[in-house]
Design a protein around this motif. Sequence first.
Motif, mmCIF file in Angstrom:
data_model
loop_
_atom_site.group_PDB
_atom_site.id
_atom_site.type_symbol
_atom_site.label_atom_id
_atom_site.label_comp_id
_atom_site.label_asym_id
_atom_site.label_seq_id
_atom_site.Cartn_x
_atom_site.Cartn_y
_atom_site.Cartn_z
ATOM 1 N N ARG A 79 -2.825 21.554 4.255
ATOM 2 C CA ARG A 79 -2.817 21.456 5.719
ATOM 3 C C ARG A 79 -2.627 20.015 6.158
ATOM 4 N N THR A 80 -3.284 19.076 5.466
ATOM 5 C CA THR A 80 -3.139 17.656 5.789
ATOM 6 C C THR A 80 -1.694 17.205 5.593
ATOM 7 N N GLU A 81 -1.074 17.663 4.514
ATOM 8 C CA GLU A 81 0.318 17.310 4.253
ATOM 9 C C GLU A 81 1.244 17.864 5.328
ATOM 10 N N ARG A 82 0.977 19.110 5.745
ATOM 11 C CA ARG A 82 1.808 19.693 6.814
ATOM 12 C C ARG A 82 1.621 18.924 8.112
ATOM 13 N N TRP A 83 0.364 18.536 8.389
ATOM 14 C CA TRP A 83 0.097 17.753 9.610
ATOM 15 C C TRP A 83 0.833 16.424 9.549
ATOM 16 N N PHE A 84 0.803 15.758 8.378
ATOM 17 C CA PHE A 84 1.455 14.456 8.270
ATOM 18 C C PHE A 84 2.969 14.598 8.388
ATOM 19 N N ALA A 85 3.499 15.720 7.880
ATOM 20 C CA ALA A 85 4.946 15.946 7.997
ATOM 21 C C ALA A 85 5.359 16.060 9.465
ATOM 22 N N ARG A 86 4.479 16.639 10.287
ATOM 23 C CA ARG A 86 4.796 16.801 11.721
ATOM 24 C C ARG A 86 4.468 15.559 12.536
ATOM 25 N N HIS A 87 3.358 14.897 12.203
ATOM 26 C CA HIS A 87 2.856 13.822 13.068
ATOM 27 C C HIS A 87 2.776 12.470 12.363
ATOM 28 N N GLY A 88 3.386 12.350 11.192
ATOM 29 C CA GLY A 88 3.258 11.112 10.423
ATOM 30 C C GLY A 88 3.775 9.883 11.144
ATOM 31 N N THR A 89 4.845 10.030 11.914
ATOM 32 C CA THR A 89 5.391 8.858 12.616
ATOM 33 C C THR A 89 4.386 8.313 13.635
ATOM 34 N N LYS A 90 3.746 9.228 14.373
ATOM 35 C CA LYS A 90 2.728 8.778 15.341
ATOM 36 C C LYS A 90 1.529 8.188 14.607
ATOM 37 N N ALA A 91 1.154 8.804 13.474
ATOM 38 C CA ALA A 91 -0.008 8.329 12.723
ATOM 39 C C ALA A 91 0.212 6.909 12.215
ATOM 40 N N VAL A 92 1.404 6.626 11.699
ATOM 41 C CA VAL A 92 1.676 5.283 11.174
ATOM 42 C C VAL A 92 1.720 4.260 12.305
ATOM 43 N N LEU A 96 0.830 -1.210 0.000
ATOM 44 C CA LEU A 96 0.000 0.000 0.000
ATOM 45 C C LEU A 96 0.863 1.257 0.000
ATOM 46 N N TYR A 97 1.992 1.215 0.686
ATOM 47 C CA TYR A 97 2.936 2.335 0.678
ATOM 48 C C TYR A 97 3.360 2.645 -0.758
ATOM 49 N N TRP A 98 3.711 1.616 -1.523
ATOM 50 C CA TRP A 98 4.179 1.839 -2.890
ATOM 51 C C TRP A 98 3.060 2.270 -3.817
ATOM 52 N N ALA A 124 1.498 7.645 3.816
ATOM 53 C CA ALA A 124 2.937 7.513 4.095
ATOM 54 C C ALA A 124 3.717 7.355 2.798
ATOM 55 N N GLY A 125 3.143 6.617 1.847
ATOM 56 C CA GLY A 125 3.781 6.475 0.546
ATOM 57 C C GLY A 125 3.710 7.748 -0.278
ATOM 58 N N VAL A 126 2.555 8.408 -0.265
ATOM 59 C CA VAL A 126 2.400 9.660 -1.008
ATOM 60 C C VAL A 126 3.426 10.688 -0.536
ATOM 61 N N GLU A 127 3.621 10.764 0.780
ATOM 62 C CA GLU A 127 4.563 11.728 1.355
ATOM 63 C C GLU A 127 5.997 11.205 1.373
ATOM 64 N N ARG A 128 6.198 9.994 0.852
ATOM 65 C CA ARG A 128 7.530 9.385 0.772
ATOM 66 C C ARG A 128 8.248 9.380 2.130
ATOM 67 N N MET A 129 7.532 8.908 3.156
ATOM 68 C CA MET A 129 8.190 8.695 4.448
ATOM 69 C C MET A 129 9.382 7.769 4.220
ATOM 70 N N PRO A 130 10.543 8.055 4.822
ATOM 71 C CA PRO A 130 11.703 7.166 4.640
ATOM 72 C C PRO A 130 11.340 5.705 4.933
ATOM 73 N N MET A 131 11.736 4.817 4.037
ATOM 74 C CA MET A 131 11.308 3.430 4.137
ATOM 75 C C MET A 131 11.726 2.780 5.449
ATOM 76 N N HIS A 132 12.934 3.061 5.932
ATOM 77 C CA HIS A 132 13.363 2.420 7.174
ATOM 78 C C HIS A 132 12.507 2.873 8.354
ATOM 79 N N VAL A 133 12.071 4.136 8.328
ATOM 80 C CA VAL A 133 11.179 4.635 9.384
ATOM 81 C C VAL A 133 9.817 3.965 9.266
#
Length: 236
Positions: free
Chosen positions: A120-133, A91-93, A150-159
């Motif tokens: 705004r959603t993108e900014r929120w995910f940039a700040r809180h994406g780790t907790k969200a995942v 799903l990430y990919w 997480a895939g759309v925002e290209r969260m680092p794969m190892h994270v």
Amino acid sequence: MPITALVSHPSLPLALAGEPADGFAGWAAGLVDTMGGPGAGLAIALENLFPPLPSEVILPLTGFAAGQGVLGLASALFWTTLGSVVGAVALYWIGALFGQRRMHALWARLPLVKVSDLERTERWFARHGTKAVFLGRMVPIFRSLVSVPAGVERMPMHVFLTLTTLGSLVWNGVLVMAGYWLGERWDLVEGYVGVLSEAVLVLVLVALAAFLAVRFKGRGRTAGHARGRAQHRRDA
């Protein structure tokens, strides 16, 4: 004895009343019978890709199988968590291939939403994406969907892999252990998780209704102001 027999045979003390042999529980039990831990992992990977497939059936049933010696408890936890991660990465990919540009283009075509909402959603995910995942892996409905942004925002794969593995291990561990401890009553878990899923869905619908009400009200106010200005120009 295969777990499918325990699920479907009416004369056995561990039989589950009302659970059809050809139902979803029978299908999941068949995978575990045939493939052991990898079968449970495959079922959970498919559940991540197709959320209507219920993890609240697969995971407790796998725990029940572990309690009956069909597979080891450690194997049950390992393979179901691996299956969760595999499904989440897929799903990430999907999100990564769709990408931000296509997301913005699609969003711009949707009614009642603004590009600023997405930003705004993108900014929120940039700040809180780790907790969200991490926490999202423990919330029905969202546990699969959270991998897409997480895939759309290209969260680092190892994270992403670390957070998904830890969150999945918590969720899977609770449900597998519940089935392991409950034994023949493993199907009770489905009822409790079902209530939680319904509560989450109600909250989502209430939030959506509130958003639409505010947006419609804002549009009505804007249209009223526009009509007022036009009338003022005609009167002048």
